[in-house]
Motif scaffolding. Structure first.
Motif, PDB file in Angstrom:
ATOM      1  N   TRP A 307       0.841  -1.194   0.000  1.00  0.00           N
ATOM      2  CA  TRP A 307       0.000   0.000   0.000  1.00  0.00           C
ATOM      3  C   TRP A 307       0.871   1.237   0.000  1.00  0.00           C
ATOM      4  O   TRP A 307       1.918   1.274   0.646  1.00  0.00           O
ATOM      5  CB  TRP A 307      -0.902   0.021   1.242  1.00  0.00           C
ATOM      6  CG  TRP A 307      -1.906  -1.084   1.278  1.00  0.00           C
ATOM      7  CD1 TRP A 307      -1.720  -2.347   1.761  1.00  0.00           C
ATOM      8  CD2 TRP A 307      -3.251  -1.033   0.808  1.00  0.00           C
ATOM      9  NE1 TRP A 307      -2.872  -3.084   1.622  1.00  0.00           N
ATOM     10  CE2 TRP A 307      -3.829  -2.306   1.041  1.00  0.00           C
ATOM     11  CE3 TRP A 307      -4.026  -0.030   0.223  1.00  0.00           C
ATOM     12  CZ2 TRP A 307      -5.145  -2.598   0.708  1.00  0.00           C
ATOM     13  CZ3 TRP A 307      -5.337  -0.314  -0.116  1.00  0.00           C
ATOM     14  CH2 TRP A 307      -5.890  -1.596   0.128  1.00  0.00           C
ATOM     15  N   THR A 308       0.441   2.249  -0.739  1.00  0.00           N
ATOM     16  CA  THR A 308       1.144   3.531  -0.772  1.00  0.00           C
ATOM     17  C   THR A 308       0.147   4.644  -0.488  1.00  0.00           C
ATOM     18  O   THR A 308      -1.036   4.525  -0.820  1.00  0.00           O
ATOM     19  CB  THR A 308       1.807   3.778  -2.131  1.00  0.00           C
ATOM     20  OG1 THR A 308       0.809   3.693  -3.169  1.00  0.00           O
ATOM     21  CG2 THR A 308       2.903   2.741  -2.395  1.00  0.00           C
ATOM     22  N   PRO A 309       0.593   5.751   0.125  1.00  0.00           N
ATOM     23  CA  PRO A 309      -0.323   6.863   0.386  1.00  0.00           C
ATOM     24  C   PRO A 309      -0.926   7.397  -0.913  1.00  0.00           C
ATOM     25  O   PRO A 309      -0.279   7.438  -1.948  1.00  0.00           O
ATOM     26  CB  PRO A 309       0.577   7.911   1.052  1.00  0.00           C
ATOM     27  CG  PRO A 309       1.691   7.121   1.652  1.00  0.00           C
ATOM     28  CD  PRO A 309       1.933   5.992   0.688  1.00  0.00           C
ATOM     29  N   LYS A 310      -2.203   7.809  -0.834  1.00  0.00           N
ATOM     30  CA  LYS A 310      -2.909   8.323  -1.997  1.00  0.00           C
ATOM     31  C   LYS A 310      -3.847   9.439  -1.568  1.00  0.00           C
ATOM     32  O   LYS A 310      -4.538   9.329  -0.555  1.00  0.00           O
ATOM     33  CB  LYS A 310      -3.728   7.213  -2.675  1.00  0.00           C
ATOM     34  CG  LYS A 310      -4.270   7.589  -4.047  1.00  0.00           C
ATOM     35  CD  LYS A 310      -3.148   7.720  -5.063  1.00  0.00           C
ATOM     36  CE  LYS A 310      -3.655   7.972  -6.455  1.00  0.00           C
ATOM     37  NZ  LYS A 310      -2.571   8.090  -7.432  1.00  0.00           N
ATOM     38  N   SER A 311      -3.891  10.490  -2.353  1.00  0.00           N
ATOM     39  CA  SER A 311      -4.744  11.630  -2.037  1.00  0.00           C
ATOM     40  C   SER A 311      -6.172  11.350  -2.475  1.00  0.00           C
ATOM     41  O   SER A 311      -6.515  11.478  -3.653  1.00  0.00           O
ATOM     42  CB  SER A 311      -4.218  12.893  -2.725  1.00  0.00           C
ATOM     43  OG  SER A 311      -5.066  13.990  -2.475  1.00  0.00           O
ATOM     44  N   ILE A 312      -7.005  10.933  -1.525  1.00  0.00           N
ATOM     45  CA  ILE A 312      -8.434  10.733  -1.791  1.00  0.00           C
ATOM     46  C   ILE A 312      -9.251  11.504  -0.752  1.00  0.00           C
ATOM     47  O   ILE A 312     -10.401  11.151  -0.465  1.00  0.00           O
ATOM     48  CB  ILE A 312      -8.825   9.246  -1.790  1.00  0.00           C
ATOM     49  CG1 ILE A 312      -8.394   8.552  -0.494  1.00  0.00           C
ATOM     50  CG2 ILE A 312      -8.247   8.534  -2.987  1.00  0.00           C
ATOM     51  CD1 ILE A 312      -8.872   7.122  -0.392  1.00  0.00           C
ATOM     52  N   GLY A 313      -8.648  12.553  -0.187  1.00  0.00           N
ATOM     53  CA  GLY A 313      -9.327  13.341   0.819  1.00  0.00           C
ATOM     54  C   GLY A 313      -9.232  12.701   2.189  1.00  0.00           C
ATOM     55  O   GLY A 313      -8.747  11.583   2.347  1.00  0.00           O
ATOM     56  N   ASP A 314      -9.704  13.408   3.193  1.00  0.00           N
ATOM     57  CA  ASP A 314      -9.674  12.908   4.562  1.00  0.00           C
ATOM     58  C   ASP A 314     -10.964  12.158   4.884  1.00  0.00           C
ATOM     59  O   ASP A 314     -12.045  12.508   4.408  1.00  0.00           O
ATOM     60  CB  ASP A 314      -9.518  14.074   5.547  1.00  0.00           C
ATOM     61  CG  ASP A 314      -8.211  14.824   5.359  1.00  0.00           C
ATOM     62  OD1 ASP A 314      -7.277  14.240   4.754  1.00  0.00           O
ATOM     63  OD2 ASP A 314      -8.118  15.986   5.801  1.00  0.00           O
ATOM     64  N   TYR A 315     -10.831  11.119   5.696  1.00  0.00           N
ATOM     65  CA  TYR A 315     -11.973  10.361   6.234  1.00  0.00           C
ATOM     66  C   TYR A 315     -12.839   9.721   5.144  1.00  0.00           C
ATOM     67  O   TYR A 315     -14.060   9.623   5.312  1.00  0.00           O
ATOM     68  CB  TYR A 315     -12.867  11.260   7.094  1.00  0.00           C
ATOM     69  CG  TYR A 315     -12.138  12.023   8.166  1.00  0.00           C
ATOM     70  CD1 TYR A 315     -11.685  11.387   9.321  1.00  0.00           C
ATOM     71  CD2 TYR A 315     -11.898  13.395   8.033  1.00  0.00           C
ATOM     72  CE1 TYR A 315     -11.020  12.095  10.317  1.00  0.00           C
ATOM     73  CE2 TYR A 315     -11.231  14.104   9.020  1.00  0.00           C
ATOM     74  CZ  TYR A 315     -10.790  13.449  10.161  1.00  0.00           C
ATOM     75  OH  TYR A 315     -10.130  14.153  11.136  1.00  0.00           O
ATOM     76  N   ALA A 316     -12.252   9.291   4.047  1.00  0.00           N
ATOM     77  CA  ALA A 316     -13.056   8.639   3.001  1.00  0.00           C
ATOM     78  C   ALA A 316     -13.749   7.415   3.602  1.00  0.00           C
ATOM     79  O   ALA A 316     -13.117   6.407   3.894  1.00  0.00           O
ATOM     80  CB  ALA A 316     -12.175   8.240   1.821  1.00  0.00           C
TER      81      ALA A 316
END
Length: 442
Positions: A307-316
């Motif tokens: 797993w790698t960090p991804k920008s999908i907003g906070d608290y998805a």
């Protein structure tokens, strides 16, 4: 030598597949209430709904470009939403005595007009009436399950007549909360749960039924306290994933679980070692998916192995993935904001007009008033313009022919007789792209 060339070609193709960018775009005009929003459901790539803890239900008919509020119920905490078709749907309320300010004790609401009106189903529930609902699944046109809730008590409701009537059943002692549900068939399914209403003593748990909820078998229990299952996702019949939500502040390793046999057995996979609190999970196939977290999310391209960090907003907190007729997929995620997946393999990047290219004046307007419509910087001709109700039905066709109106030469038309409220102007270009803009009738 030929074998080496074939191997090299395969590796390059595999690398390009893995390296494919899957980017998420924040929808700037989407609903926002200043905190984590919980539920989203799309019937197709364009028509969808979102719900949040402020008691609001919102709808889009243009793929998230614009939204219209359909319900604003103070004291209601809408947690989840699902639809049978584009008209009949259900919204779950968390209920009282959990979150502050929630005064609505009706666990479930139903609409038969695309979300324009909602009525409680409490009077149509026999058996145990749940305190609140955290998850809804429409299995088919007749069978729907709804379960809850976080903090307990654990009750599963079932309808076999398309949501008209419901039977509520208290879960066995092996299940103290229901956070999510997934059914493969009307009889075979899973609840994603917790072992204790006291989070300090709780372990994450998954239970299985093969008889439509009459009996349950435990198929997974975590070994750590301060845990519960949160959200689940089955990209195919055999492969499934779920997030293990941890409230343990003394350890930092976090996990998801995965099944490859349809849910009979589950294996823990490490997600991160930074103490993140996990929320929603969603996949577009067996290998490519995302997990929402407190501060951003995580992406896997190899079935959860890495797993790698991804920008999908906070608290998805919830994902909605739609399979389109052309074989592509469209995906949405709701949390603090609403995000949409944008990638060359999933969506058509042909030119689409922007809202600022459409000039409608005046707006707000009065019913039957003359207004002007013009365009700026539109590539190609406008082919069609319509007035759309919030349930997606066409009220009036303004024109159905090619038009190249500019600010200096606008198209003048008279609005139909409309009740006070909000409507949508839908404009379609000759390339088949469309955009909508709100019209307010005062």
């Amino acid at each position: 030598m030929l074998k080496k060339i074939f191997t090299l070609v395969f590796l390059i193709a595999r690398f390009l597949l893995i390296a494919q960018p899957y980017n998420w775009e924040n929808l700037p005009d989407a609903p926002f209430n200043g905190g984590k929003q919980d539920g989203i459901y799309f019937f197709n790539k364009d028509i969808g709904w979102s719900v949040n803890g402020s008691g609001k239900i919102n709808k889009t008919i243009d793929g998230g470009d614009s939204w219209i509020q359909q319900k604003n119920a103070s004291g209601t905490y809408f947690r989840c939403i699902a639809f049978i078709d584009d008209q009949i749907g259900f919204a779950g309320n968390i209920g009282t005595n959990y979150f502050p300010g929630v005064t609505d004790s009706n666990p479930l609401y139903r609409t038969i007009d695309g979300g324009n009106s909602w009525v409680s189903v409490t009077s149509n529930i026999t058996g145990t009436i749940p305190t609140g609902i955290c998850a809804i699944q429409v299995v088919n046109q007749n069978v729907i399950y709804a379960g809850g809730r976080v903090g307990g008590p654990a009750v599963l409701m079932k309808s076999t007549d398309g949501g008209l009537n419901w039977v509520g059943t208290t879960m066995p002692a092996t299940c103290k909360m229901i956070l999510d549900v997934h059914f493969h068939t009307p009889d075979v399914g899973y609840v994603f749960a917790a072992t204790n209403t006291n989070i300090a003593a709780s372990k994450a748990r998954i239970l299985k039924t093969t008889d439509g909820g009459a009996s349950w078998t435990v198929v997974y229990t975590s070994t750590r306290n301060y845990e519960l299952m949160w959200k689940a996702w089955f990209p195919s019949a055999n492969v499934g994933y779920a997030t293990v939500q941890s409230y343990n502040s003394t350890t930092t390793q976090r996990y998801i679980v995965k099944t490859i046999d349809g849910g009979d057995t589950w294996t823990e996979l490490p997600l991160s070692n930074n103490g993140v609190r996990e929320f929603g999970i969603g996949f577009i196939d067996d290998n490519i998916g995302w997990v929402g977290g407190e501060n951003g999310g995580y992406e896997t391209l190899d079935g959860g192995a890495t797993w790698t960090p991804k920008s999908i907003g906070d608290y998805a907190n919830k994902f909605s993935v739609i399979s389109n007729p052309d074989g592509t997929k469209t995906a949405y995620a709701i949390g603090l904001n609403i995000y949409k997946l944008t990638t060359n393999s999933l969506s058509n990047h042909a030119f689409s007009p922007k809202r600022e290219n459409i000039i409608l004046y005046p707006n707000p307007a009065a019913s039957a008033q003359y207004v002007s419509l013009s365009f700026e910087n539109i590539k190609g001709k406008i082919e069609r313009a319509e007035i759309i109700a919030t349930d997606g039905k066409v009220i009036s066709i303004l024109f159905d022919d090619y038009f190249e109106g500019t600010r200096e030469s606008p198209f003048m038309f008279k609005l139909p007789n409309l009740a006070v409220g909000q409507y949508l102007l839908k404009v379609t270009t000759e390339q088949g792209n469309f955009i909508t803009q709100k019209i307010a009738i005062k």
